[in-house]
Design a protein around this motif. Structure first.
Motif, PDB file in Angstrom:
ATOM      1  N   LEU A   1      -3.085   1.135 -10.901  1.00  0.00           N
ATOM      2  CA  LEU A   1      -3.303   1.190  -9.447  1.00  0.00           C
ATOM      3  C   LEU A   1      -5.052   1.270  -8.631  1.00  0.00           C
ATOM      4  CD1 LEU A   1       0.203   2.650  -8.567  1.00  0.00           C
ATOM      5  CD2 LEU A   1      -0.109   0.805  -7.934  1.00  0.00           C
ATOM      6  N   SER A   2      -5.211   0.878  -7.690  1.00  0.00           N
ATOM      7  CA  SER A   2      -6.739   1.074  -7.333  1.00  0.00           C
ATOM      8  C   SER A   2      -6.382   2.435  -6.303  1.00  0.00           C
ATOM      9  CB  SER A   2      -7.510   0.245  -6.191  1.00  0.00           C
ATOM     10  OG  SER A   2      -6.955   0.024  -5.839  1.00  0.00           O
ATOM     11  N   LEU A   3      -7.151   2.986  -6.397  1.00  0.00           N
ATOM     12  CA  LEU A   3      -6.496   4.697  -5.918  1.00  0.00           C
ATOM     13  C   LEU A   3      -8.179   4.710  -4.674  1.00  0.00           C
ATOM     14  CD1 LEU A   3      -5.461   6.946  -4.883  1.00  0.00           C
ATOM     15  CD2 LEU A   3      -6.170   7.927  -6.814  1.00  0.00           C
ATOM     16  N   LYS A   4      -8.076   5.314  -3.145  1.00  0.00           N
ATOM     17  CA  LYS A   4      -8.773   5.612  -2.422  1.00  0.00           C
ATOM     18  C   LYS A   4      -8.632   7.512  -2.055  1.00  0.00           C
ATOM     19  CE  LYS A   4     -11.167   4.961   1.330  1.00  0.00           C
ATOM     20  NZ  LYS A   4     -11.419   4.060   3.369  1.00  0.00           N
ATOM     21  N   LEU A   5      -9.531   7.764  -2.156  1.00  0.00           N
ATOM     22  CA  LEU A   5      -9.358   9.593  -2.006  1.00  0.00           C
ATOM     23  C   LEU A   5     -10.116   9.856  -0.634  1.00  0.00           C
ATOM     24  CD1 LEU A   5      -8.944   8.789  -5.117  1.00  0.00           C
ATOM     25  CD2 LEU A   5      -8.743  11.740  -5.239  1.00  0.00           C
ATOM     26  N   THR A   6      -9.700   9.955   0.205  1.00  0.00           N
ATOM     27  CA  THR A   6     -10.409  10.589   1.666  1.00  0.00           C
ATOM     28  C   THR A   6     -10.324  12.159   1.964  1.00  0.00           C
ATOM     29  OG1 THR A   6     -10.180   8.808   2.019  1.00  0.00           O
ATOM     30  CG2 THR A   6     -11.083  10.630   4.176  1.00  0.00           C
ATOM     31  N   ALA A   7     -11.349  12.869   2.288  1.00  0.00           N
ATOM     32  CA  ALA A   7     -11.461  14.406   2.121  1.00  0.00           C
ATOM     33  C   ALA A   7     -12.302  14.884   3.239  1.00  0.00           C
ATOM     34  CB  ALA A   7     -11.560  15.342   0.526  1.00  0.00           C
ATOM     35  N   PRO A   8     -11.512  15.559   4.275  1.00  0.00           N
ATOM     36  CA  PRO A   8     -12.066  15.661   5.429  1.00  0.00           C
ATOM     37  C   PRO A   8     -13.061  17.437   5.307  1.00  0.00           C
ATOM     38  CG  PRO A   8      -9.893  17.559   5.279  1.00  0.00           C
ATOM     39  CD  PRO A   8     -10.621  16.277   4.352  1.00  0.00           C
ATOM     40  N   ARG A   9     -14.446  16.720   5.981  1.00  0.00           N
ATOM     41  CA  ARG A   9     -15.432  17.281   5.746  1.00  0.00           C
ATOM     42  C   ARG A   9     -15.815  18.239   6.897  1.00  0.00           C
ATOM     43  NH1 ARG A   9     -20.176  13.199   3.336  1.00  0.00           N
ATOM     44  NH2 ARG A   9     -21.049  15.769   2.828  1.00  0.00           N
ATOM     45  N   SER A  10     -16.572  20.044   7.362  1.00  0.00           N
ATOM     46  CA  SER A  10     -16.266  20.371   7.781  1.00  0.00           C
ATOM     47  C   SER A  10     -17.454  20.027   9.509  1.00  0.00           C
ATOM     48  CB  SER A  10     -17.221  21.985   7.229  1.00  0.00           C
ATOM     49  OG  SER A  10     -18.300  21.175   7.102  1.00  0.00           O
ATOM     50  N   GLY A  11     -17.421  20.723  10.074  1.00  0.00           N
ATOM     51  CA  GLY A  11     -17.574  20.076  11.678  1.00  0.00           C
ATOM     52  C   GLY A  11     -17.588  18.703  12.083  1.00  0.00           C
ATOM     53  N   ALA A  12     -18.684  17.720  12.570  1.00  0.00           N
ATOM     54  CA  ALA A  12     -18.610  16.229  12.540  1.00  0.00           C
ATOM     55  C   ALA A  12     -18.738  15.152  12.144  1.00  0.00           C
ATOM     56  CB  ALA A  12     -19.527  16.347  14.069  1.00  0.00           C
ATOM     57  N   GLU A  13     -18.782  15.786  10.586  1.00  0.00           N
ATOM     58  CA  GLU A  13     -19.352  15.492   9.680  1.00  0.00           C
ATOM     59  C   GLU A  13     -17.849  14.211   9.040  1.00  0.00           C
ATOM     60  OE1 GLU A  13     -22.081  17.159   5.795  1.00  0.00           O
ATOM     61  OE2 GLU A  13     -20.864  18.493   6.754  1.00  0.00           O
ATOM     62  N   ALA A  14     -18.065  12.937   8.431  1.00  0.00           N
ATOM     63  CA  ALA A  14     -17.505  11.648   8.641  1.00  0.00           C
ATOM     64  C   ALA A  14     -16.454  12.365   7.240  1.00  0.00           C
ATOM     65  CB  ALA A  14     -18.001  10.734   8.106  1.00  0.00           C
ATOM     66  N   PRO A  15     -15.511  12.344   7.100  1.00  0.00           N
ATOM     67  CA  PRO A  15     -14.644  11.907   5.872  1.00  0.00           C
ATOM     68  C   PRO A  15     -15.202  11.731   4.211  1.00  0.00           C
ATOM     69  CG  PRO A  15     -13.418  11.805   7.684  1.00  0.00           C
ATOM     70  CD  PRO A  15     -14.857  11.252   7.732  1.00  0.00           C
TER      71      PRO A  15
ATOM     72  N   ARG B   1       0.990  -1.056   0.402  1.00  0.00           N
ATOM     73  CA  ARG B   1       0.394  -0.389  -0.005  1.00  0.00           C
ATOM     74  C   ARG B   1       1.099   1.355   0.422  1.00  0.00           C
ATOM     75  NH1 ARG B   1      -3.209  -3.378  -0.737  1.00  0.00           N
ATOM     76  NH2 ARG B   1      -5.459  -3.742  -0.270  1.00  0.00           N
ATOM     77  N   ALA B   2       0.205   2.308  -0.836  1.00  0.00           N
ATOM     78  CA  ALA B   2       0.986   3.199  -0.597  1.00  0.00           C
ATOM     79  C   ALA B   2       0.081   4.731   0.040  1.00  0.00           C
ATOM     80  CB  ALA B   2       1.440   3.865  -2.128  1.00  0.00           C
ATOM     81  N   TYR B   3       0.702   5.497   0.985  1.00  0.00           N
ATOM     82  CA  TYR B   3      -0.772   6.341   1.951  1.00  0.00           C
ATOM     83  C   TYR B   3       0.472   8.181   1.043  1.00  0.00           C
ATOM     84  CZ  TYR B   3      -2.009   1.973   4.160  1.00  0.00           C
ATOM     85  OH  TYR B   3      -2.470   1.353   4.089  1.00  0.00           O
ATOM     86  N   VAL B   4      -0.379   9.108   0.706  1.00  0.00           N
ATOM     87  CA  VAL B   4       0.193  10.288   0.079  1.00  0.00           C
ATOM     88  C   VAL B   4      -0.992  11.127   0.977  1.00  0.00           C
ATOM     89  CG1 VAL B   4       0.731  11.860  -1.773  1.00  0.00           C
ATOM     90  CG2 VAL B   4       1.421   9.484  -1.532  1.00  0.00           C
TER      91      VAL B   4
ATOM     92  N   GLY C   1      -6.290  22.476   1.756  1.00  0.00           N
ATOM     93  CA  GLY C   1      -6.583  21.465   2.197  1.00  0.00           C
ATOM     94  C   GLY C   1      -6.089  20.415   2.487  1.00  0.00           C
ATOM     95  N   LEU C   2      -5.673  19.454   3.070  1.00  0.00           N
ATOM     96  CA  LEU C   2      -5.406  18.135   3.046  1.00  0.00           C
ATOM     97  C   LEU C   2      -5.618  16.632   2.831  1.00  0.00           C
ATOM     98  CD1 LEU C   2      -2.742  18.088   5.801  1.00  0.00           C
ATOM     99  CD2 LEU C   2      -2.545  18.817   3.985  1.00  0.00           C
ATOM    100  N   VAL C   3      -5.735  16.334   1.774  1.00  0.00           N
ATOM    101  CA  VAL C   3      -6.228  14.620   1.191  1.00  0.00           C
ATOM    102  C   VAL C   3      -4.989  13.526   1.213  1.00  0.00           C
ATOM    103  CG1 VAL C   3      -7.808  13.878  -1.224  1.00  0.00           C
ATOM    104  CG2 VAL C   3      -7.566  16.655  -0.673  1.00  0.00           C
ATOM    105  N   MET C   4      -5.964  12.970   1.786  1.00  0.00           N
ATOM    106  CA  MET C   4      -5.662  11.253   1.461  1.00  0.00           C
ATOM    107  C   MET C   4      -5.572  10.828   0.615  1.00  0.00           C
ATOM    108  SD  MET C   4      -3.281   9.349   3.314  1.00  0.00           S
ATOM    109  CE  MET C   4      -3.389   9.645   5.315  1.00  0.00           C
ATOM    110  N   LEU C   5      -4.273  10.403   0.112  1.00  0.00           N
ATOM    111  CA  LEU C   5      -4.038   9.089  -1.056  1.00  0.00           C
ATOM    112  C   LEU C   5      -3.862   7.965  -0.981  1.00  0.00           C
ATOM    113  CD1 LEU C   5      -2.887  11.425  -3.636  1.00  0.00           C
ATOM    114  CD2 LEU C   5      -5.657  11.510  -3.289  1.00  0.00           C
ATOM    115  N   GLU C   6      -4.536   6.402  -1.176  1.00  0.00           N
ATOM    116  CA  GLU C   6      -4.226   5.747  -1.021  1.00  0.00           C
ATOM    117  C   GLU C   6      -4.140   4.814  -1.746  1.00  0.00           C
ATOM    118  OE1 GLU C   6      -5.951   1.825   1.502  1.00  0.00           O
ATOM    119  OE2 GLU C   6      -6.434   3.229   2.472  1.00  0.00           O
ATOM    120  N   PHE C   7      -2.742   4.152  -2.683  1.00  0.00           N
ATOM    121  CA  PHE C   7      -3.151   3.331  -3.744  1.00  0.00           C
ATOM    122  C   PHE C   7      -3.325   1.957  -3.165  1.00  0.00           C
ATOM    123  CE2 PHE C   7      -1.420   7.395  -4.642  1.00  0.00           C
ATOM    124  CZ  PHE C   7      -1.941   8.230  -5.683  1.00  0.00           C
ATOM    125  N   ALA C   8      -3.422   1.542  -4.161  1.00  0.00           N
ATOM    126  CA  ALA C   8      -2.995  -0.203  -3.928  1.00  0.00           C
ATOM    127  C   ALA C   8      -2.958  -0.469  -5.410  1.00  0.00           C
ATOM    128  CB  ALA C   8      -4.366  -0.827  -3.086  1.00  0.00           C
TER     129      ALA C   8
END
Length: 292
Positions: A246-260, A215-218, A285-292
């Motif tokens: 490669l497959s890719l999962k992108l995760t971005a934060p959301r405002s307040g108590a909402e889930a990413p 896995r790669a985490y960026v 903002g910062l985005v997490m990129l997960e490669f597999a």
């Protein structure tokens, strides 16, 4: 220097560049202690910006990724880890504290790699309680801004790092990471400053992962309003991941108590929820990129 004059001319024309205010005088390097999750303490040696480029100090992204690594130690225990664009090495050293068996810190600038040797000496030995065995910490030269795309693009437009690389690399004796070496995990924090860096980063990740379970985490800063539009940084990441299989999962934060907000892009098939994604991650903002 010529490249500074070029940056000023581009700024005067309103062109958007990756810029930051930095101490550019001839001060001596300074040692800084960072206290992270679970009591982990990491010492770094900050450099003058003229030697280290944007790697002269620890970025916010590097600290955030280091904290994430320590909170997800199960992903790193007993594994081999490669950090790309290490800068001062905080994220990679955090992986050593998380239980990695081997960590290799890399950067494109010889001055930074030489400094990483000093940082490793100041933090070693690292012997996580879970493993009971000291982590093997090492550093090497690795430039992912190479290949035809980099040569063509840098002929007319180069970042500070690319200028420093051309000056430092000519007389460098620092060992380069062998092309045959693969790793269980690849880490990178804020390594893309230009859109064309995205394809080079993804290509390097694909070549360095020890498949099939690696896995790669960026962690990447998003500064564009619509990064998923054609020519945007994240659009280039998605396209390059598919090119490399490669497959890719992108995760971005959301405002307040909402889930990413998370979206998974497979190595083939249509892009899911592309319009919604483009709206969610625009701006800073910062985005997490997960490669597999």
């Amino acid at each position: 220097p010529t490249y500074l004059a070029d940056i000023l001319r581009r700024c005067a024309r309103g062109e958007r560049e990756y810029c930051h205010v930095a101490d550019t005088d001839a001060r001596m390097p300074s040692w800084v202690l960072y206290s992270l999750h679970d009591g982990v303490r990491i010492v770094t040696n900050e450099l003058p910006v003229a030697l280290g480029g944007v790697g002269w100090r620890v970025s916010v992204g590097a600290l955030c990724l280091a904290d994430w690594v320590l909170r997800h130690a199960d992903l790193f225990e007993g594994r081999s880890v490669l950090e790309l664009g290490s800068g001062l090495g905080v994220t990679g050293i955090a992986a050593a504290h998380a239980g990695a068996a081997r960590v290799c810190l890399t950067d494109a600038l010889p001055e930074l790699v030489g400094n990483l040797e000093r940082v490793i000496e100041s933090n070693a030995p690292i012997q996580p309680a879970a493993s009971g065995t000291p982590c093997v910490l090492e550093c090497s030269l690795l430039d992912f801004w190479d290949g035809p795309e980099g040569v063509q693009r840098c002929a007319s437009h180069r970042t500070m790092e690319e200028h420093l690389l051309s000056r430092q690399g000519a007389e460098s004796s620092v060992a380069t990471l062998p092309a045959s070496q693969r790793f269980d995990v690849v880490l990178a924090a804020e390594c893309c400053y230009e859109r064309y860096h995205a394809s080079m980063l993804v290509r390097t990740i694909a070549r360095r992962l020890l498949k099939p379970n690696a896995r790669a985490y960026v962690l990447q800063a998003v500064r564009e309003k619509r990064p998923m539009q054609r020519g945007g940084m994240l659009a280039e990441v998605v396209s390059s991941a598919r090119t490399e299989g490669l497959s890719l999962k992108l995760t971005a934060p959301r405002s307040g108590a909402e889930a990413p907000k998370c979206i998974v892009f497979s190595s083939t098939g249509p892009v899911a929820e592309i319009d919604e994604w483009a709206e969610r991650v625009g701006g800073s903002g910062l985005v997490m990129l997960e490669f597999a």
